[in-house]
Design a protein around this motif. Structure first.
Motif, PDB file in Angstrom:
ATOM      1  N   GLU A   1      -4.631   0.145  -9.599  1.00 54.29           N
ATOM      2  CA  GLU A   1      -5.080  -1.245  -9.790  1.00 54.29           C
ATOM      3  C   GLU A   1      -4.453  -2.176  -8.759  1.00 54.29           C
ATOM      4  OE1 GLU A   1      -4.454  -2.556 -13.833  1.00 54.29           O
ATOM      5  OE2 GLU A   1      -5.974  -1.199 -14.617  1.00 54.29           O
ATOM      6  N   ARG A   2      -3.183  -1.942  -8.420  1.00 49.85           N
ATOM      7  CA  ARG A   2      -2.526  -2.778  -7.402  1.00 49.85           C
ATOM      8  C   ARG A   2      -3.202  -2.607  -6.046  1.00 49.85           C
ATOM      9  NH1 ARG A   2       3.236  -1.729  -9.972  1.00 49.85           N
ATOM     10  NH2 ARG A   2       3.245   0.108  -8.643  1.00 49.85           N
ATOM     11  N   ILE A   3      -3.592  -1.382  -5.723  1.00 49.48           N
ATOM     12  CA  ILE A   3      -4.306  -1.153  -4.458  1.00 49.48           C
ATOM     13  C   ILE A   3      -5.661  -1.853  -4.502  1.00 49.48           C
ATOM     14  CG2 ILE A   3      -5.346   0.591  -2.953  1.00 49.48           C
ATOM     15  CD1 ILE A   3      -3.142   2.537  -4.023  1.00 49.48           C
ATOM     16  N   TRP A   4      -6.352  -1.778  -5.639  1.00 50.25           N
ATOM     17  CA  TRP A   4      -7.652  -2.437  -5.817  1.00 50.25           C
ATOM     18  C   TRP A   4      -7.522  -3.945  -5.570  1.00 50.25           C
ATOM     19  CZ3 TRP A   4     -12.675  -1.089  -6.516  1.00 50.25           C
ATOM     20  CH2 TRP A   4     -13.538  -2.056  -7.033  1.00 50.25           C
TER      21      TRP A   4
ATOM     22  N   MET B   1       0.835  -1.199   0.000  1.00 48.04           N
ATOM     23  CA  MET B   1       0.000   0.000   0.000  1.00 48.04           C
ATOM     24  C   MET B   1       0.877   1.259   0.000  1.00 48.04           C
ATOM     25  SD  MET B   1      -3.148   1.302   0.143  1.00 48.04           S
ATOM     26  CE  MET B   1      -4.333   0.225   0.859  1.00 48.04           C
ATOM     27  N   LEU B   2       1.920   1.263   0.848  1.00 45.74           N
ATOM     28  CA  LEU B   2       2.790   2.438   0.954  1.00 45.74           C
ATOM     29  C   LEU B   2       3.483   2.744  -0.374  1.00 45.74           C
ATOM     30  CD1 LEU B   2       4.219   4.678   2.544  1.00 45.74           C
ATOM     31  CD2 LEU B   2       5.902   2.965   3.261  1.00 45.74           C
ATOM     32  N   THR B   3       4.008   1.739  -1.025  1.00 45.06           N
ATOM     33  CA  THR B   3       4.692   1.942  -2.310  1.00 45.06           C
ATOM     34  C   THR B   3       3.761   2.599  -3.316  1.00 45.06           C
ATOM     35  OG1 THR B   3       6.086   0.013  -1.931  1.00 45.06           O
ATOM     36  CG2 THR B   3       5.878   0.769  -4.213  1.00 45.06           C
ATOM     37  N   ASN B   4       2.556   2.099  -3.427  1.00 49.67           N
ATOM     38  CA  ASN B   4       1.601   2.646  -4.387  1.00 49.67           C
ATOM     39  C   ASN B   4       1.131   4.041  -3.989  1.00 49.67           C
ATOM     40  OD1 ASN B   4       1.400   0.439  -6.350  1.00 49.67           O
ATOM     41  ND2 ASN B   4       0.754  -0.703  -4.560  1.00 49.67           N
ATOM     42  N   TYR B   5       0.993   4.280  -2.694  1.00 51.14           N
ATOM     43  CA  TYR B   5       0.646   5.607  -2.179  1.00 51.14           C
ATOM     44  C   TYR B   5       1.711   6.621  -2.611  1.00 51.14           C
ATOM     45  CZ  TYR B   5      -0.176   9.212   1.433  1.00 51.14           C
ATOM     46  OH  TYR B   5      -0.414  10.388   2.112  1.00 51.14           O
ATOM     47  N   VAL B   6       2.976   6.283  -2.393  1.00 52.42           N
ATOM     48  CA  VAL B   6       4.091   7.158  -2.772  1.00 52.42           C
ATOM     49  C   VAL B   6       4.065   7.426  -4.278  1.00 52.42           C
ATOM     50  CG1 VAL B   6       6.616   7.264  -2.985  1.00 52.42           C
ATOM     51  CG2 VAL B   6       5.573   6.586  -0.812  1.00 52.42           C
ATOM     52  N   LEU B   7       3.859   6.391  -5.066  1.00 52.78           N
ATOM     53  CA  LEU B   7       3.839   6.545  -6.518  1.00 52.78           C
ATOM     54  C   LEU B   7       2.665   7.409  -6.990  1.00 52.78           C
ATOM     55  CD1 LEU B   7       4.915   2.933  -7.499  1.00 52.78           C
ATOM     56  CD2 LEU B   7       6.235   5.046  -7.869  1.00 52.78           C
ATOM     57  N   VAL B   8       1.507   7.249  -6.374  1.00 54.84           N
ATOM     58  CA  VAL B   8       0.344   8.069  -6.746  1.00 54.84           C
ATOM     59  C   VAL B   8       0.621   9.532  -6.420  1.00 54.84           C
ATOM     60  CG1 VAL B   8      -2.078   8.585  -6.218  1.00 54.84           C
ATOM     61  CG2 VAL B   8      -1.376   6.225  -6.620  1.00 54.84           C
ATOM     62  N   LEU B   9       1.095   9.819  -5.205  1.00 55.69           N
ATOM     63  CA  LEU B   9       1.362  11.207  -4.828  1.00 55.69           C
ATOM     64  C   LEU B   9       2.457  11.836  -5.672  1.00 55.69           C
ATOM     65  CD1 LEU B   9      -0.503  10.456  -2.457  1.00 55.69           C
ATOM     66  CD2 LEU B   9       0.943  11.883  -1.022  1.00 55.69           C
ATOM     67  N   ALA B  10       3.522  11.099  -5.938  1.00 59.72           N
ATOM     68  CA  ALA B  10       4.640  11.645  -6.716  1.00 59.72           C
ATOM     69  C   ALA B  10       4.275  11.889  -8.180  1.00 59.72           C
ATOM     70  CB  ALA B  10       5.842  10.701  -6.635  1.00 59.72           C
ATOM     71  N   ASN B  11       3.231  11.238  -8.666  1.00 62.73           N
ATOM     72  CA  ASN B  11       2.834  11.382 -10.077  1.00 62.73           C
ATOM     73  C   ASN B  11       1.553  12.173 -10.283  1.00 62.73           C
ATOM     74  OD1 ASN B  11       4.737   9.865 -11.962  1.00 62.73           O
ATOM     75  ND2 ASN B  11       4.527   8.486 -10.215  1.00 62.73           N
ATOM     76  N   THR B  12       1.010  12.709  -9.191  1.00 61.31           N
ATOM     77  CA  THR B  12      -0.186  13.551  -9.307  1.00 61.31           C
ATOM     78  C   THR B  12      -0.012  14.899  -8.630  1.00 61.31           C
ATOM     79  OG1 THR B  12      -1.187  12.643  -7.294  1.00 61.31           O
ATOM     80  CG2 THR B  12      -1.765  11.578  -9.407  1.00 61.31           C
TER      81      THR B  12
ATOM     82  N   ILE C   1      -9.792   4.899  -0.917  1.00 62.47           N
ATOM     83  CA  ILE C   1      -8.753   4.116  -1.592  1.00 62.47           C
ATOM     84  C   ILE C   1      -7.660   3.734  -0.605  1.00 62.47           C
ATOM     85  CG2 ILE C   1      -6.921   4.212  -3.340  1.00 62.47           C
ATOM     86  CD1 ILE C   1      -8.835   5.972  -5.020  1.00 62.47           C
ATOM     87  N   PHE C   2      -7.204   4.693   0.172  1.00 60.06           N
ATOM     88  CA  PHE C   2      -6.148   4.448   1.149  1.00 60.06           C
ATOM     89  C   PHE C   2      -6.802   4.205   2.508  1.00 60.06           C
ATOM     90  CE2 PHE C   2      -4.366   7.250  -2.153  1.00 60.06           C
ATOM     91  CZ  PHE C   2      -3.412   6.375  -2.657  1.00 60.06           C
ATOM     92  N   CYS C   3      -7.117   2.923   2.746  1.00 60.68           N
ATOM     93  CA  CYS C   3      -7.870   2.590   3.952  1.00 60.68           C
ATOM     94  C   CYS C   3      -7.292   1.385   4.679  1.00 60.68           C
ATOM     95  CB  CYS C   3      -9.339   2.348   3.619  1.00 60.68           C
ATOM     96  SG  CYS C   3      -9.640   0.883   2.616  1.00 60.68           S
ATOM     97  N   HIS C   4      -7.694   1.281   5.944  1.00 55.65           N
ATOM     98  CA  HIS C   4      -7.348   0.114   6.760  1.00 55.65           C
ATOM     99  C   HIS C   4      -8.233  -1.051   6.332  1.00 55.65           C
ATOM    100  CE1 HIS C   4      -4.839   2.413   9.518  1.00 55.65           C
ATOM    101  NE2 HIS C   4      -5.781   3.340   9.548  1.00 55.65           N
TER     102      HIS C   4
ATOM    103  N   GLU D   1      -8.408  -8.741  -2.198  1.00 56.87           N
ATOM    104  CA  GLU D   1      -7.892  -9.886  -1.446  1.00 56.87           C
ATOM    105  C   GLU D   1      -8.234  -9.781   0.034  1.00 56.87           C
ATOM    106  OE1 GLU D   1      -3.718  -9.940  -2.440  1.00 56.87           O
ATOM    107  OE2 GLU D   1      -4.111 -10.709  -4.464  1.00 56.87           O
ATOM    108  N   GLU D   2      -8.149  -8.567   0.592  1.00 57.73           N
ATOM    109  CA  GLU D   2      -8.493  -8.366   2.008  1.00 57.73           C
ATOM    110  C   GLU D   2      -9.964  -8.670   2.275  1.00 57.73           C
ATOM    111  OE1 GLU D   2      -5.460  -4.828   3.491  1.00 57.73           O
ATOM    112  OE2 GLU D   2      -7.478  -4.282   2.874  1.00 57.73           O
ATOM    113  N   LEU D   3     -10.810  -8.253   1.355  1.00 57.18           N
ATOM    114  CA  LEU D   3     -12.263  -8.378   1.543  1.00 57.18           C
ATOM    115  C   LEU D   3     -12.833  -9.696   1.022  1.00 57.18           C
ATOM    116  CD1 LEU D   3     -13.356  -4.804   0.358  1.00 57.18           C
ATOM    117  CD2 LEU D   3     -13.293  -5.636   2.721  1.00 57.18           C
ATOM    118  N   ASN D   4     -12.083 -10.369   0.173  1.00 52.42           N
ATOM    119  CA  ASN D   4     -12.628 -11.502  -0.586  1.00 52.42           C
ATOM    120  C   ASN D   4     -13.848 -11.070  -1.387  1.00 52.42           C
ATOM    121  OD1 ASN D   4     -10.796 -13.561  -0.033  1.00 52.42           O
ATOM    122  ND2 ASN D   4     -11.785 -14.031   1.917  1.00 52.42           N
ATOM    123  N   ALA D   5     -13.812  -9.817  -1.796  1.00 52.51           N
ATOM    124  CA  ALA D   5     -14.889  -9.216  -2.594  1.00 52.51           C
ATOM    125  C   ALA D   5     -14.364  -7.880  -3.127  1.00 52.51           C
ATOM    126  CB  ALA D   5     -16.125  -8.979  -1.734  1.00 52.51           C
ATOM    127  N   LYS D   6     -15.149  -7.269  -3.997  1.00 51.04           N
ATOM    128  CA  LYS D   6     -14.759  -5.954  -4.505  1.00 51.04           C
ATOM    129  C   LYS D   6     -15.150  -4.880  -3.496  1.00 51.04           C
ATOM    130  CE  LYS D   6     -15.289  -7.063  -9.393  1.00 51.04           C
ATOM    131  NZ  LYS D   6     -16.023  -6.757 -10.630  1.00 51.04           N
TER     132      LYS D   6
END
Length: 183
Positions: free
Chosen positions: A64-67, A1-12, A84-87, A72-77
């Motif tokens: 998409e990676r966060i999705w 999650m952290l890696t994707n968070y960093v990438l989203v912020l750095a590219n937006t 998006i950035f949630c526990h 996987e966490e929810l076993n559902a969508k």
């Protein structure tokens, strides 16, 4: 999650608070040049609501990676109204500070060239600096970032002259004369 968070912020260039409020329903796409699919985020934060066009279509991959992680966490969508950035329980993650600090320490980049400690907000500065170095118009960039041209010039004025070299050196005389040593 952290890696994707960093990438989203750095590219937006979005602010930390804007990222915290981001929901799946806030993501849109539109076709751009060269058959690319641009990512647009509807952010809500310090300066109200605005559309932010991501620097690269790769932001779609990070989201998409966060999705997938969330599925996987929810076993559902997840629902489109979920943050998006949630526990695991769906509540907002309010801070990535500890993880970010550990990440930059491990990477050996805790401090910038001026000796200042990097913080998550540094990702916004990175975005702005790179966009200006790539020649993005100040007005367009300020609007996308939800800031003013004056703020960009105050913080990033040192980066823009080199980026605008072709603009600063153009002349009306379009004919190049041959120099004596060019034979």
């Amino acid at each position: 999650m952290l890696t994707n968070y960093v990438l989203v912020l750095a590219n937006t260039g979005i602010r930390v608070g804007e990222a915290q409020n981001l929901k799946w329903s806030d993501i849109d796409t539109f076709d751009g040049d060269n058959e690319t699919q641009n990512i647009v985020l509807q952010v809500k934060g310090k300066t109200g609501t605005r559309e932010v066009v991501a620097r690269t279509p790769k932001v779609k991959d990070y989201l998409e990676r966060i999705w997938v992680l969330r599925c996987e966490e929810l076993n559902a969508k997840p629902t489109m109204g979920e943050f998006i950035f949630c526990h695991k329980d769906g509540t907002q993650i309010h801070s990535f500070k500890k993880g970010f600090n550990a990440l930059i320490k491990e990477a050996g980049v805790e401090f910038d060239s001026n000796g200042q400690r990097r913080v998550i907000y540094s990702l916004r500065h990175t975005y702005a600096t790179f966009r200006l170095q790539e020649g993005v118009n100040h007005y367009v960039l300020a609007r996308n970032m939800g800031t003013s041209v004056k703020m960009l010039e105050s913080f990033y004025g040192h980066t823009s002259n080199r980026a605008m070299a072709s603009e600063l050196t153009k002349t009306k005389d379009r004919h190049r004369r041959q120099l004596p040593w060019e034979g």
